[in-house]
Motif scaffolding. Structure first.
Motif, PDB file in Angstrom:
ATOM      1  N   LEU A 165      64.230 -53.588 -74.440  1.00 30.08           N
ATOM      2  CA  LEU A 165      64.508 -55.005 -74.690  1.00 30.08           C
ATOM      3  C   LEU A 165      65.970 -55.198 -75.074  1.00 30.08           C
ATOM      4  O   LEU A 165      66.526 -54.420 -75.849  1.00 30.08           O
ATOM      5  CB  LEU A 165      63.604 -55.535 -75.811  1.00 30.08           C
ATOM      6  CG  LEU A 165      62.088 -55.412 -75.598  1.00 30.08           C
ATOM      7  CD1 LEU A 165      61.353 -55.954 -76.821  1.00 30.08           C
ATOM      8  CD2 LEU A 165      61.655 -56.144 -74.337  1.00 30.08           C
ATOM      9  N   THR A 166      66.579 -56.255 -74.550  1.00 31.11           N
ATOM     10  CA  THR A 166      67.935 -56.631 -74.932  1.00 31.11           C
ATOM     11  C   THR A 166      67.869 -57.531 -76.159  1.00 31.11           C
ATOM     12  O   THR A 166      67.167 -58.544 -76.146  1.00 31.11           O
ATOM     13  CB  THR A 166      68.649 -57.370 -73.785  1.00 31.11           C
ATOM     14  OG1 THR A 166      68.637 -56.537 -72.609  1.00 31.11           O
ATOM     15  CG2 THR A 166      70.078 -57.706 -74.168  1.00 31.11           C
ATOM     16  N   GLU A 216      68.127 -60.310 -78.907  1.00 33.04           N
ATOM     17  CA  GLU A 216      68.364 -61.751 -78.882  1.00 33.04           C
ATOM     18  C   GLU A 216      68.114 -62.389 -77.512  1.00 33.04           C
ATOM     19  O   GLU A 216      68.455 -63.548 -77.292  1.00 33.04           O
ATOM     20  CB  GLU A 216      69.795 -62.085 -79.339  1.00 33.04           C
ATOM     21  CG  GLU A 216      70.176 -61.526 -80.691  1.00 33.04           C
ATOM     22  CD  GLU A 216      69.484 -62.254 -81.823  1.00 33.04           C
ATOM     23  OE1 GLU A 216      68.837 -63.282 -81.574  1.00 33.04           O
ATOM     24  OE2 GLU A 216      69.572 -61.778 -82.976  1.00 33.04           O
ATOM     25  N   GLU A 217      67.523 -61.634 -76.592  1.00 33.47           N
ATOM     26  CA  GLU A 217      67.316 -62.161 -75.238  1.00 33.47           C
ATOM     27  C   GLU A 217      65.823 -62.179 -74.906  1.00 33.47           C
ATOM     28  O   GLU A 217      65.195 -61.109 -74.833  1.00 33.47           O
ATOM     29  CB  GLU A 217      68.063 -61.290 -74.224  1.00 33.47           C
ATOM     30  CG  GLU A 217      68.063 -61.856 -72.811  1.00 33.47           C
ATOM     31  CD  GLU A 217      68.903 -61.013 -71.865  1.00 33.47           C
ATOM     32  OE1 GLU A 217      68.353 -60.479 -70.880  1.00 33.47           O
ATOM     33  OE2 GLU A 217      70.122 -60.880 -72.131  1.00 33.47           O
ATOM     34  N   PRO A 218      65.215 -63.372 -74.705  1.00 31.44           N
ATOM     35  CA  PRO A 218      63.780 -63.432 -74.386  1.00 31.44           C
ATOM     36  C   PRO A 218      63.472 -62.723 -73.068  1.00 31.44           C
ATOM     37  O   PRO A 218      64.258 -62.776 -72.117  1.00 31.44           O
ATOM     38  CB  PRO A 218      63.496 -64.932 -74.285  1.00 31.44           C
ATOM     39  CG  PRO A 218      64.625 -65.598 -75.010  1.00 31.44           C
ATOM     40  CD  PRO A 218      65.817 -64.710 -74.805  1.00 31.44           C
ATOM     41  N   LYS A 219      62.329 -62.058 -73.021  1.00 25.93           N
ATOM     42  CA  LYS A 219      61.926 -61.340 -71.812  1.00 25.93           C
ATOM     43  C   LYS A 219      60.470 -61.669 -71.505  1.00 25.93           C
ATOM     44  O   LYS A 219      59.587 -61.463 -72.349  1.00 25.93           O
ATOM     45  CB  LYS A 219      62.102 -59.835 -72.003  1.00 25.93           C
ATOM     46  CG  LYS A 219      61.881 -59.034 -70.725  1.00 25.93           C
ATOM     47  CD  LYS A 219      62.299 -57.582 -70.917  1.00 25.93           C
ATOM     48  CE  LYS A 219      62.204 -56.815 -69.599  1.00 25.93           C
ATOM     49  NZ  LYS A 219      62.654 -55.402 -69.767  1.00 25.93           N
ATOM     50  N   ILE A 269      60.917 -61.151 -77.707  1.00 26.95           N
ATOM     51  CA  ILE A 269      62.314 -61.271 -78.112  1.00 26.95           C
ATOM     52  C   ILE A 269      62.507 -60.443 -79.380  1.00 26.95           C
ATOM     53  O   ILE A 269      61.777 -60.591 -80.358  1.00 26.95           O
ATOM     54  CB  ILE A 269      62.729 -62.743 -78.347  1.00 26.95           C
ATOM     55  CG1 ILE A 269      64.187 -62.799 -78.805  1.00 26.95           C
ATOM     56  CG2 ILE A 269      61.811 -63.446 -79.326  1.00 26.95           C
ATOM     57  CD1 ILE A 269      64.760 -64.202 -78.818  1.00 26.95           C
ATOM     58  N   TYR A 270      63.493 -59.545 -79.313  1.00 27.75           N
ATOM     59  CA  TYR A 270      63.803 -58.690 -80.458  1.00 27.75           C
ATOM     60  C   TYR A 270      65.071 -59.202 -81.130  1.00 27.75           C
ATOM     61  O   TYR A 270      66.107 -59.348 -80.493  1.00 27.75           O
ATOM     62  CB  TYR A 270      63.991 -57.233 -80.015  1.00 27.75           C
ATOM     63  CG  TYR A 270      64.539 -56.345 -81.113  1.00 27.75           C
ATOM     64  CD1 TYR A 270      63.844 -56.184 -82.309  1.00 27.75           C
ATOM     65  CD2 TYR A 270      65.757 -55.692 -80.961  1.00 27.75           C
ATOM     66  CE1 TYR A 270      64.342 -55.395 -83.319  1.00 27.75           C
ATOM     67  CE2 TYR A 270      66.268 -54.889 -81.966  1.00 27.75           C
ATOM     68  CZ  TYR A 270      65.556 -54.743 -83.146  1.00 27.75           C
ATOM     69  OH  TYR A 270      66.062 -53.965 -84.158  1.00 27.75           O
ATOM     70  N   LYS A 271      64.981 -59.455 -82.455  1.00 31.70           N
ATOM     71  CA  LYS A 271      66.118 -59.973 -83.221  1.00 31.70           C
ATOM     72  C   LYS A 271      66.468 -58.990 -84.332  1.00 31.70           C
ATOM     73  O   LYS A 271      65.744 -58.887 -85.324  1.00 31.70           O
ATOM     74  CB  LYS A 271      65.776 -61.337 -83.821  1.00 31.70           C
ATOM     75  CG  LYS A 271      65.489 -62.419 -82.784  1.00 31.70           C
ATOM     76  CD  LYS A 271      65.154 -63.740 -83.458  1.00 31.70           C
ATOM     77  CE  LYS A 271      64.860 -64.827 -82.431  1.00 31.70           C
ATOM     78  NZ  LYS A 271      64.522 -66.126 -83.087  1.00 31.70           N
TER      79      LYS A 271
END
Length: 538
Positions: free
Chosen positions: A352-353, A355-358, A387-389
């Motif tokens: 996962l990137t 702050e970027e929704p997937k 989304i990973y924050k």
């Protein structure tokens, strides 16, 4: 003529003083009495009081102080390892000091300072005793007392102004009593994050410096000046409460503290295969991060629906995004009996990137074995938005001990509320009438959580963490903890018994943000339970 005679007289007086000092120095250094008598050795019981008082400083500390332990095993270990420790320590000294010397020498007009020889000799330091402190914090405190009289060989060559004299360090003696603290203790090898070293009193350091075969430290004024200078400099840097801190592990990784938040929105599932013989299935999804002891998150149950739509959002605390993965499992709810698994899949967080929704549409599999041919069978799909924050550096605690004081509650915590974290550390002197297989059962807000049971253990260590998201501070509430023991061998006669309980008033943790105490269990003779509580606001 009077002026000339005065000048010659002063010159002669100066030469006389210099020659006198040089001759006296060499007489002091190289002429020793040949009348050496063999000392008379007597047992301690036959010594008089003045002699015993003179000998008292040489008596091992474990003899004088009963709270210090003998560490003969440690001295034996160091003795066997010393040839290897000598090489390793000297190699570290060279690697550390050579860059510093090269950086400092130009400003003193020195061309080169180099170790011509560096070895610590064959005599290792000797530990006279050691005191170990126990505290309720995650730390170990040791106070060893050691003495070291080395037969080292240290030669330093100094090149300046076309000359290269050699300075030799001889007769090194070091007596010190440091305090060594290993903290915090963590479940990752070597099981502590930092080493803190401080001196409880000024150390005794004695050595000689030879230049051209002459011992410079035999000059009384110079000897005393250097002795006090070294003691004062070392005391200014490391005398308690000042400490030397050596970092071993990154506390965030070692303690697996939260480093971010994963938001999962479960949208829907499609074309699920029914598990019931009659009628459709009743699916629900369960979410959990790997290497996590916290309870899993569950969606609502959609009765008699093979294409359910949930649109439900969940927040999961991430502790290691490089290793952890999100497990998604879909079950068929049953009112009686075990729930049937309809399929599963896994999403590594490293994919996962931040702050970027997937948006993901995942095929449901029987298991994650790539060689299992049953995974080729269609079991339906599930749609998620992830989304990973990561937490910002300004919100990350720098000291592992200050996690509770500085860490905020996860994103999504209700405004005005917070996160109550309960850490069950260990039990002490637990005893059941028929069996002692203790586990801790926790009741709070209508929920029940429990630790894993420890078989036949009166002093169990759990180190398990639980959390509760609350809409408001639990100022007027209590946390009920009960230690229970269960046994299958006792059958229906004594399957379960209580080993004691406590009710903790949560107003204290709301006010102080963190408490860590050992509580005496009610209805237990000597049982205790160590519990750590954190209150983290949004």
């Amino acid at each position: 003529m009077g002026v000339i005679s005065t000048i010659l007289g002063a010159f002669g007086f100066g030469i006389g003083i210099v020659l006198g000092l040089v001759i006296g120095y060499f007489l002091f250094m190289f002429i020793q009495s040949s009348d050496v008598q063999t000392p008379e050795v007597k047992p301690l019981v036959e010594q008089d009081e003045p002699t015993l008082q003179r000998m008292f400083p040489e008596i091992p500390v474990w003899v004088k102080n009963p709270d210090h332990d003998r560490v003969d095993w440690l001295n034996k270990f160091i003795e066997l390892m010393w040839p290897y420790l000598d090489k390793a320590i000297c190699k570290t000294i060279l690697a550390t000091t050579e860059p510093m010397i090269k950086e400092q020498t130009p400003q003193y007009k020195i061309d080169e300072v180099k170790f011509d020889s560096l070895t610590l000799g064959t005599l290792p330091p000797t530990f006279q005793g050691m005191k170990v402190y126990t505290t309720d914090e995650k730390e170990m405190i040791m106070e060893p007392s050691f003495k070291w009289a080395a037969n080292h060989n240290i030669l330093v060559g100094i090149k300046a102004f076309g000359l290269r004299p050699t300075v030799q360090v001889v007769d090194l003696q070091v007596f010190a009593a440091p305090r060594i603290t290993l903290k915090p203790l963590v479940p990752t090898f070597p099981c502590f994050c930092k080493i803190l070293v401080s001196l409880m009193e000024k150390p005794h350091v004695d050595f000689g410096l030879k230049l051209g075969g002459a011992d410079l430290m035999s000059i009384p004024v110079l000897y005393g000046f250097v002795q006090e200078l070294i003691k004062d400099q070392v005391a200014n840097m490391y005398l308690w409460p000042k400490v030397l801190e050596v970092a071993i592990l990154d506390p965030a990784k070692a303690m697996k503290r939260p480093v971010g938040m994963l938001t999962v929105k479960v949208i829907k599932a499609m074309k699920l295969k029914k598990k019931d013989l009659l009628g459709a299935s009743d699916p629900y999804a369960k979410l959990q991060l790997t290497d996590e002891k916290l309870p899993s998150k569950k969606t609502t149950v959609k009765h008699k629906n093979l294409n359910p739509e949930w649109n439900e959002e969940f927040n999961l605390v991430v502790k290691d995004p490089e290793v952890q993965a999100l497990e998604i499992m879909v079950y068929d709810w049953e009112s009686v009996g075990k729930h049937d698994k309809m399929g599963m899949n896994v999403v590594p967080l490293k994919d996962l990137t931040p702050e970027e929704p997937k948006i993901l549409t995942l095929d449901l599999l029987k298991n994650m074995d790539p060689n299992d041919t049953q995974n080729d069978k269609s079991r339906g799909q599930i749609v998620l938005i992830l989304i990973y924050k990561p937490f910002g550096e300004d919100h990350m605690p720098t000291d592992a001990e200050e996690v509770s004081a500085t860490q905020k509650a996860p994103v999504g915590t209700p405004e005005g509320g917070g996160l109550l974290v309960v850490i069950i550390h260990e039990g002490e002197d637990l005893e059941g009438k028929h069996h002692t297989n203790p586990s801790v059962r926790m009741h709070f807000h209508g929920e029940e959580r429990r630790t894993k049971p420890m078989k036949k253990n009166r002093d169990p260590r759990w180190e398990e963490e639980f959390s509760f998201t609350l809409d408001e501070p639990p100022t007027n509430e209590k946390l009920h903890l009960e230690v229970v023991s269960t046994s299958k061998r006792m059958g229906f006669i004594h399957p379960k018994e209580s080993l004691g309980y406590i009710d903790i008033n949560l107003a204290d943790v709301v006010e102080n943000k963190r408490i860590n105490e050992k509580y005496h269990l009610i209805d237990s003779k000597n049982g205790k339970l160590q519990v750590e509580l954190h209150w983290r606001t949004a």
